[in-house]
Design an enzyme around this catalytic site. Structure first.
Site, short mmCIF file in Angstrom:
data_model
loop_
_atom_site.label_atom_id
_atom_site.label_comp_id
_atom_site.label_asym_id
_atom_site.label_seq_id
_atom_site.Cartn_x
_atom_site.Cartn_y
_atom_site.Cartn_z
N SER A 12 53.58 38.47 37.70
CA SER A 12 53.19 39.74 37.39
C SER A 12 51.50 39.67 37.56
CB SER A 12 53.55 40.11 35.90
OG SER A 12 52.95 39.10 34.77
N ASP A 259 47.67 43.26 25.57
CA ASP A 259 47.93 42.69 26.76
C ASP A 259 46.64 42.11 26.90
OD1 ASP A 259 48.19 41.48 29.18
OD2 ASP A 259 49.15 43.10 30.00
N HIS A 262 46.83 40.19 31.53
CA HIS A 262 46.71 41.11 32.69
C HIS A 262 45.29 41.65 32.61
CE1 HIS A 262 50.98 40.68 32.45
NE2 HIS A 262 51.16 40.57 33.79
#
Length: 283
Positions: A12, A259, A262
């Protein structure tokens, strides 16, 4: 870049990287999505005027894996990883690409059972099973050896970049235990050295890359896209509580999962592509 095909292959973070590249290229020409898999993890865009195609291929381990978890990372069983079998999802189309960016790493930290030569050889973090603890660094090194050997020995010779480890910046916990990333500016050079895990994984990458480059004349088209030192300095570049769209819309003080792995767009991840294009231009 006219009449060229690019692929970004990995997890990802690599998909995040691809999204940044699509955004940057779309300043010149609108990208048209021409393919996606059922859950949009693998996608392909075409820039018609330039006859330029960019693909992102979901392969978080780069090798064959049986994964038993949902999109939130909740597992029903241990991942089973086949350390000597590359994932044909990307190897089967490798011959169609002119430029390739490969990266992985984060998924190797999960509880995993390792297979080699059609038999279980050990695991990572499986105390309830009577298996040898081999560790995530062992598995990561074995997989990189396989990947770099494939690149060196393939008759097809695209320009291939391996992008180095992407550090997270969780503080006061991890993603599953309430960790956050509230810093609003970058670290000064030398102010933050990262976590022990960061340096273990980064060292595996550097060691295996160096071994591959020194071990074969056919690996000259393999390059290192070393973004780790720059990324380490940017704790301010993550989405934090904004992992989901409008997380505080219904409740101002809602407790949400952060998060800190990312990256925001636009943001520091765009510099990865500045480096990438510079390396391509200078090749």
């Amino acid at each position: 870049m006219r009449n060229k095909t690019w692929a970004l292959i990995g997890d990802s973070i690599l998909r995040n990287h691809a999204q940044s590249l699509v955004c940057l290229l779309s300043k010149v020409e609108r990208a048209v999505q021409v393919h996606h898999d059922d859950n949009y993890k693998s996608r392909k865009w075409h820039f018609r005027t330039h006859n330029f195609t960019l693909s992102v291929i979901w392969s978080p381990f780069l090798v064959k894996a049986d994964v038993f978890e949902d999109d939130n990372g909740v597992s029903k069983s241990e991942t089973e990883l086949y350390l000597d079998v590359l994932n044909n999802k990307w190897t089967s189309v490798y011959h169609t690409f002119d430029y390739v960016v490969i990266s992985a790493g984060q998924w190797f930290l999960k509880t995993t059972i390792y297979w080699e030569n059609n038999q279980v050889v050990g695991c990572h973090y499986c105390p309830a099973k009577n298996l040898t603890e081999l560790g995530y660094d062992y598995a990561y090194g074995k997989v990189l050896q396989m990947v770099f050997s494939f690149v060196a020995n393939s008759s097809h010779k695209p320009l291939v970049f391996y992008r180095t480890w992407a550090p997270d910046h969780f503080e006061n916990g991890e993603w599953w235990s309430g960790g956050t990333c509230k810093k609003t500016g970058p670290y000064r050079n030398g102010e933050y050295d990262g976590k022990e895990l960061d340096h273990v994984m980064y060292k595996v990458e550097l060691d295996e890359f160096e071994r591959a480059r020194n071990g074969s004349e056919d690996s000259r088209h393999l390059k290192l896209l070393d973004t780790f030192p720059l990324s380490l300095l940017r704790p301010d570049g993550h989405s934090g509580p904004y992992r989901q769209f409008h997380p505080f819309e219904n409740k101002k003080n809602a407790k949400v999962q952060n998060d800190c792995l990312h990256w925001c767009l636009p943001g520091p991840i765009d510099y990865w592509n500045d480096l990438l294009i510079q390396l391509v231009t200078n090749h």
